[in-house]
Every structure is written in structure tokens, then in C-alpha cells.
Design a protein around this motif. Structure first.
Motif, PDB file in Angstrom:
ATOM      1  N   VAL A 110       0.837  -1.208   0.000  1.00  7.66           N
ATOM      2  CA  VAL A 110       0.000   0.000   0.000  1.00  7.66           C
ATOM      3  C   VAL A 110       0.870   1.254   0.000  1.00  7.66           C
ATOM      4  CG1 VAL A 110      -1.682   1.347   1.308  1.00  7.66           C
ATOM      5  CG2 VAL A 110      -1.942  -1.135   1.140  1.00  7.66           C
ATOM      6  N   ASN A 111       1.796   1.345   0.947  1.00  9.56           N
ATOM      7  CA  ASN A 111       2.584   2.569   1.126  1.00  9.56           C
ATOM      8  C   ASN A 111       3.522   2.862  -0.032  1.00  9.56           C
ATOM      9  OD1 ASN A 111       1.409   3.122   3.555  1.00  9.56           O
ATOM     10  ND2 ASN A 111       3.079   2.345   4.804  1.00  9.56           N
ATOM     11  N   TYR A 112       4.149   1.822  -0.581  1.00 11.99           N
ATOM     12  CA  TYR A 112       5.228   2.044  -1.549  1.00 11.99           C
ATOM     13  C   TYR A 112       4.857   1.714  -2.987  1.00 11.99           C
ATOM     14  CZ  TYR A 112       7.503   1.755   3.015  1.00 11.99           C
ATOM     15  OH  TYR A 112       7.818   1.917   4.340  1.00 11.99           O
ATOM     16  N   HIS A 113       3.649   1.192  -3.192  1.00 17.09           N
ATOM     17  CA  HIS A 113       3.239   0.851  -4.555  1.00 17.09           C
ATOM     18  C   HIS A 113       1.856   1.387  -4.900  1.00 17.09           C
ATOM     19  CE1 HIS A 113       6.725  -1.740  -5.292  1.00 17.09           C
ATOM     20  NE2 HIS A 113       6.581  -2.118  -4.037  1.00 17.09           N
ATOM     21  N   ALA A 114       0.865   1.092  -4.068  1.00 12.29           N
ATOM     22  CA  ALA A 114      -0.506   1.492  -4.397  1.00 12.29           C
ATOM     23  C   ALA A 114      -0.710   2.995  -4.275  1.00 12.29           C
ATOM     24  CB  ALA A 114      -1.497   0.749  -3.497  1.00 12.29           C
ATOM     25  N   LEU A 115      -0.119   3.605  -3.249  1.00 13.65           N
ATOM     26  CA  LEU A 115      -0.270   5.052  -3.057  1.00 13.65           C
ATOM     27  C   LEU A 115       0.710   5.801  -3.953  1.00 13.65           C
ATOM     28  CD1 LEU A 115      -0.722   5.282   0.818  1.00 13.65           C
ATOM     29  CD2 LEU A 115      -2.436   5.803  -0.928  1.00 13.65           C
TER      30      LEU A 115
ATOM     31  N   ALA B 135       8.020  12.198   7.748  1.00 11.42           N
ATOM     32  CA  ALA B 135       9.403  11.735   7.930  1.00 11.42           C
ATOM     33  C   ALA B 135       9.475  10.226   8.112  1.00 11.42           C
ATOM     34  CB  ALA B 135      10.035  12.436   9.131  1.00 11.42           C
ATOM     35  N   ASN B 136       8.582   9.659   8.919  1.00 14.25           N
ATOM     36  CA  ASN B 136       8.614   8.216   9.153  1.00 14.25           C
ATOM     37  C   ASN B 136       8.416   7.435   7.866  1.00 14.25           C
ATOM     38  OD1 ASN B 136       9.113   8.309  11.898  1.00 14.25           O
ATOM     39  ND2 ASN B 136       6.955   8.341  12.464  1.00 14.25           N
ATOM     40  N   ASN B 137       7.397   7.816   7.100  1.00 15.32           N
ATOM     41  CA  ASN B 137       7.142   7.101   5.847  1.00 15.32           C
ATOM     42  C   ASN B 137       8.281   7.267   4.853  1.00 15.32           C
ATOM     43  OD1 ASN B 137       4.712   6.088   6.707  1.00 15.32           O
ATOM     44  ND2 ASN B 137       3.472   7.643   5.708  1.00 15.32           N
ATOM     45  N   LEU B 138       8.860   8.460   4.820  1.00 18.29           N
ATOM     46  CA  LEU B 138       9.963   8.692   3.889  1.00 18.29           C
ATOM     47  C   LEU B 138      11.175   7.824   4.217  1.00 18.29           C
ATOM     48  CD1 LEU B 138      10.319  12.441   2.883  1.00 18.29           C
ATOM     49  CD2 LEU B 138      10.694  10.452   1.438  1.00 18.29           C
ATOM     50  N   MET B 139      11.499   7.723   5.495  1.00 18.23           N
ATOM     51  CA  MET B 139      12.651   6.896   5.876  1.00 18.23           C
ATOM     52  C   MET B 139      12.421   5.443   5.509  1.00 18.23           C
ATOM     53  SD  MET B 139      14.158   8.509   9.418  1.00 18.23           S
ATOM     54  CE  MET B 139      12.599   8.741  10.260  1.00 18.23           C
ATOM     55  N   GLY B 140      11.198   4.954   5.759  1.00 22.43           N
ATOM     56  CA  GLY B 140      10.885   3.586   5.376  1.00 22.43           C
ATOM     57  C   GLY B 140      10.885   3.397   3.875  1.00 22.43           C
ATOM     58  N   HIS B 141      10.372   4.386   3.156  1.00 23.43           N
ATOM     59  CA  HIS B 141      10.311   4.336   1.695  1.00 23.43           C
ATOM     60  C   HIS B 141      11.709   4.292   1.090  1.00 23.43           C
ATOM     61  CE1 HIS B 141       7.320   5.714  -1.661  1.00 23.43           C
ATOM     62  NE2 HIS B 141       8.096   4.728  -2.073  1.00 23.43           N
ATOM     63  N   ARG B 142      12.599   5.117   1.610  1.00 24.42           N
ATOM     64  CA  ARG B 142      13.969   5.146   1.109  1.00 24.42           C
ATOM     65  C   ARG B 142      14.701   3.850   1.457  1.00 24.42           C
ATOM     66  NH1 ARG B 142      16.247   9.996  -0.421  1.00 24.42           N
ATOM     67  NH2 ARG B 142      18.284   9.358   0.362  1.00 24.42           N
ATOM     68  N   LEU B 143      14.414   3.290   2.594  1.00 28.34           N
ATOM     69  CA  LEU B 143      15.004   2.006   2.975  1.00 28.34           C
ATOM     70  C   LEU B 143      14.535   0.922   2.012  1.00 28.34           C
ATOM     71  CD1 LEU B 143      16.711   1.062   5.581  1.00 28.34           C
ATOM     72  CD2 LEU B 143      14.573   0.034   6.323  1.00 28.34           C
ATOM     73  N   TYR B 144      13.245   0.940   1.716  1.00 29.27           N
ATOM     74  CA  TYR B 144      12.627  -0.063   0.845  1.00 29.27           C
ATOM     75  C   TYR B 144      13.179  -0.003  -0.573  1.00 29.27           C
ATOM     76  CZ  TYR B 144       8.794  -2.720  -1.339  1.00 29.27           C
ATOM     77  OH  TYR B 144       8.051  -3.647  -2.029  1.00 29.27           O
ATOM     78  N   TYR B 145      13.429   1.212  -1.054  1.00 28.36           N
ATOM     79  CA  TYR B 145      13.931   1.364  -2.414  1.00 28.36           C
ATOM     80  C   TYR B 145      15.446   1.455  -2.468  1.00 28.36           C
ATOM     81  CZ  TYR B 145       9.422   1.665  -4.691  1.00 28.36           C
ATOM     82  OH  TYR B 145       8.188   1.344  -5.205  1.00 28.36           O
TER      83      TYR B 145
ATOM     84  N   SER C 294       9.557   2.767  14.598  1.00 30.28           N
ATOM     85  CA  SER C 294       8.314   2.468  13.909  1.00 30.28           C
ATOM     86  C   SER C 294       8.526   1.506  12.737  1.00 30.28           C
ATOM     87  CB  SER C 294       7.693   3.773  13.389  1.00 30.28           C
ATOM     88  OG  SER C 294       6.646   3.523  12.483  1.00 30.28           O
ATOM     89  N   PHE C 295       7.524   0.657  12.486  1.00 24.63           N
ATOM     90  CA  PHE C 295       7.551  -0.207  11.310  1.00 24.63           C
ATOM     91  C   PHE C 295       7.594   0.639  10.042  1.00 24.63           C
ATOM     92  CE2 PHE C 295       5.262  -2.173   7.800  1.00 24.63           C
ATOM     93  CZ  PHE C 295       5.953  -3.356   7.640  1.00 24.63           C
ATOM     94  N   TYR C 296       6.914   1.780  10.064  1.00 29.18           N
ATOM     95  CA  TYR C 296       6.887   2.637   8.875  1.00 29.18           C
ATOM     96  C   TYR C 296       8.245   3.275   8.613  1.00 29.18           C
ATOM     97  CZ  TYR C 296       1.916   1.966   9.465  1.00 29.18           C
ATOM     98  OH  TYR C 296       0.678   1.386   9.601  1.00 29.18           O
TER      99      TYR C 296
END
Length: 417
Positions: free
Chosen positions: A112-117, A288-298, A350-352
Motif C-alpha cells: 500500500v505505502n510504496y506501490h498502491a499510493l 518523515a517516518n514514511n519517507l525513511m521507510g520508503h527510502r530504505l525499501y527502495y 516504527s515499522f513505517y
């Protein structure tokens, strides 16, 4: 729950006052398509027939407890859903426990966070143009400078402001947050105060960044204005934001009523694509939380994550002229941070912020569950999809039936890098 999801509504009343809505910011068609193997998504509640007249189904409003376990949704929420036909869950920020003993649920969060949105085309286009212009002159860093009125009022860090500014912050806090005893020195020493612009500059300078460093500021209106920005600008004169990089014509494409969510959406994408990202306050900051997770994921992209609690005594000593090796002390503290690399998530992280390892596949796993998919996994899904799942009608307003997915197809939907 085997329930159908109606497009989410965004909270725009408290600070943003933006009427764009979910469909005004995100690519709805992409959202629906991306999740069709996990959950059926419709654009609005369906109509029902009552005494021969059609009227829109009314959802029962339900307040989920904070960090509720999945069992709450499978019991309490599901019972209300069956009773009323539709439920409206609000508020929903932090209303599902982050640590869930179900790897597939966690992977769904990443889908959801990194693909659907995905933001709408105008946001993606402007973000890409800004990144291209910044990159044309070399590498650049993005800083989420969280020094705006709402966050400062929430944090309760008021003593550095003038009496007039403190009145403004106190009034905002009284109107928007629960009453709580907040003492500035106590908050600061435990890392609960956002870094000031000057502190951000001092950290970067101590880490060896020179005054030629190009910095993109992802920020709203800085509370206190130039008085607080001047020290950072003196250390790093090459400061940019979306207004200085993009043309007026480009910016007009992402304007909105109120403060506007489309501008922060552009900041999010530019920060995601930056060479280095630095948050200045990652407490309750979803950005910030989502961005850190997003950058980690990619691809474990470089992130500078200051430890505000560890840095606080060093900054306090400097202000009291007691710091003899300030920059060395800052470097020693910063060397202990992960810089965007893979690391085990430890509470209260956070998980995010850190979706590792649940959202990452393995090339040589002990079990097939964690094996990276071969080839194009979407082609595999499409070839195995049943006709009822693949035929999502995106123009439909939906119906009252719940939508059950084939568990094998849903499992194959685990997208990893």
C-alpha cells in the motif's frame, strides 16, 4: 474481515484545510488496480433501496482504539459492519498495531505505502522536473525541516520564542491538543523538541558538509521566520525549496485551497529521490517516518537521522559555553546512527520507519515464503487471476457485498525488491 474498502477520506480540518481529498492527491485508478489481489476498492458507498426509494448507504461511525490488534477488527469492527452494512473508521492514524505477528499483513502495508499510493500525474511531473533541475548541478540533500507552528505547539517547546510567539503557540495547542504539562528543558533533554534550523546546520557542518552543499528544504512556513533561518542560511547558502526551483507556471499546477497538501506531496517525492535525506523531527511525523521507510525499501538510500536525545546535552553545553570539542562530540554521536542501512527494528522504532526484514525478499532463503519472485510478478498474478478478481470496474460505485480473495493469489502479490 473480507470487506470492501471505500476510498479513504483525508483529515483536512485540523491544520491543512485542503479540500482536494484522496482523489485530488492520489492516482485512484492505480490505487484500485494495485490492490485488486488483496482487497476490493470502490469509490463511494453504494445506494440501497428503502421502501422502494434509493438512498446512499449510511456508514456507522466507529472509533478504533489506538494501536488496536487485528483481533479487534475481526470481532468488534466486523460485528458492527455486519449490523450496519458499512462502517466509517475515524480517526485512523495509528489505529492498527505496528508489530503484528503476521508477515503477510506487514507486507501488505508495504504494498500500500510504496506501490498502491502514487501521487497524481501533476505532482509526479513537477517532482521529476525539480529533481532534474537540482541534479543538473550535482548531488543534493533534502531536509524535512519540521519547524512549523503545529509541530512546535504539539511538542511544547516554547521557551526559545518571544512572549508574543509563545502566546500564539499556546493558543494553537489549547485548540488542537489535549492538556498536558510540558516543560521545555525536560522535553528537550529527552529529545522531544524538533531541531532548530541552526542545530541542523551545526550537525551537517560537524559531519563535514561544506557551504557548497546543495540543500532542498521540504518545509512549510518556518515559525519565527528569518530569525531562525539566518544561522542555517549562513552556514549553507545554497538552500532551495519548490518555490525557488520550480517556475510559477509549474507551481500553479499543484495549488489548492488552504495550506494545501499537494505542495507537501511534491516535497515528499523530491525527498524520496534525493541523494541524502535528513528529518529533523521523526516523532509523530508521518511524513518523515514514511519517507525513511520508503527510502530504505527502495535500495537503502542514504538517510541522516539525528539522535536528538543524545545530541541535546552537547547542544546545551555549547549554549552555556561549556563545550570544548563540540564538533567531535556531534560526529561521535552521529556515527552510531544507521544512515539508511538495514538494521533490526527495535522498539520504539516504527515499522513505517523501518520495514526490514518483513518487506524484503531473500535470494537464498531458508523457506520459499521469503524467496524473491522470479520474472515479472505482476505477469504471474495476471495469468493466474480469476475473472471475478481481475474484472474490477473502476467506474463503478460498488455494491454492498463483501469481496473474498483467493488466498493463493493474494500470497503471490508480495512485491519485494
Amino acid at each position: 474481515m473480507n470487506a470492501t474498502l471505500v476510498l479513504p477520506e483525508l483529515d483536512t480540518n485540523s491544520f491543512w484545510h485542503d479540500k482536494s481529498g484522496f482523489a485530488g492527491i492520489y492516482d485512484v485508478n492505480h490505487f484500485i488496480k494495485s490492490l485488486k489481489y488483496d482487497v476490493k476498492v470502490v469509490r463511494s458507498l453504494p445506494e440501497v433501496s428503502v421502501n422502494g426509494k434509493k438512498k446512499k448507504l449510511k456508514a456507522f461511525q466507529l472509533r478504533p482504539p489506538r494501536d488496536a490488534p487485528p483481533s479487534w477488527y475481526e470481532t468488534v469492527a466486523l460485528e458492527k459492519l455486519k449490523e450496519h452494512g458499512a462502517i466509517y473508521l475515524t480517526p485512523f492514524s495509528h489505529r492498527l498495531a505496528e508489530e503484528i505477528d503476521n508477515a503477510e499483513y506487514q507486507r501488505l502495508r508495504c504494498r500500500v505505502n510504496y506501490h498502491a499510493l502514487r501521487f497524481k500525474e501533476n505532482v509526479m511531473k513537477l517532482s521529476s522536473n525539480i529533481v532534474s533541475r537540482l541534479r543538473s548541478q550535482g548531488h543534493f540533500m533534502a531536509i524535512h525541516l519540521r519547524f512549523e507552528m503545529d509541530m512546535l505547539a504539539f511538542a511544547g517547546c516554547l521557551d526559545i520564542f518571544t512572549p508574543e510567539e509563545q502566546i500564539v503557540l499556546k493558543k494553537y495547542r489549547e485548540q488542537n491538543f489535549a492538556e498536558k504539562r510540558l516543560v521545555y528543558n525536560e522535553r528537550r533533554i529527552i529529545g522531544k523538541c524538533p531541531l532548530t534550523p541552526e542545530e541542523v546546520g551545526l550537525i551537517l557542518h560537524a559531519m563535514g558538509f561544506g557551504n557548497s552543499t546543495r540543500i532542498y528544504l521540504a518545509a512549510g512556513e518556518i515559525f519565527g521566520g528569518e530569525r531562525f533561518m539566518k544561522p542555517l542560511h549562513t552556514l549553507f547558502p545554497r538552500l532551495e525549496n519548490r518555490s525557488t526551483v520550480a517556475s510559477a507556471e509549474d507551481l500553479a499546477a499543484v495549488t489548492a485551497d488552504g495550506r494545501g497538501l499537494l505542495g507537501p506531496a511534491v516535497d515528499y517525492m523530491v525527498s524520496l529521490l534525493s541523494d541524502i535525506f535528513m528529518p529533523t523531527y521523526d516523532g509523530p511525523s508521518n511524513f518523515a517516518n514514511n519517507l525513511m521507510g520508503h527510502r530504505l525499501y527502495y535500495g537503502f538510500r542514504s538517510t541522516i537521522q539525528p539522535d536528538r536525545k543524545a545530541l541535546a546535552p552537547t547542544f546545551i553545553d555549547r549554549e552555556r559555553s561549556r563545550s570544548q570539542n563540540f564538533e567531535a562530540s556531534v560526529r561521535m554521536i552521529m556515527q552510531k546512527t544507521p544512515f539508511g542501512g538495514p538494521h533490526k527494528r527495535v522498539h520504539p522504532e516504527s515499522f513505517y520507519t523501518n520495514p526490514w526484514p518483513e518487506c524484503f525478499c531473500q535470494t537464498s532463503p531458508e523457506t520459499d515464503e521469503h524467496r524473491c519472485p522470479s520474472g515479472n510478478f505482476m505477469e504471474v498474478l495476471n495469468s493466474q487471476s480469476s475473472s471475478d478478481v481481475s474484472g474490477v470496474d473502476e467506474s463503478s460505485t460498488g455494491n454492498a457485498r463483501t469481496h473474498s480473495l483467493n488466498s493463493k493469489q493474494s500470497k503471490l502479490g508480495d512485491e519485494n525488491i
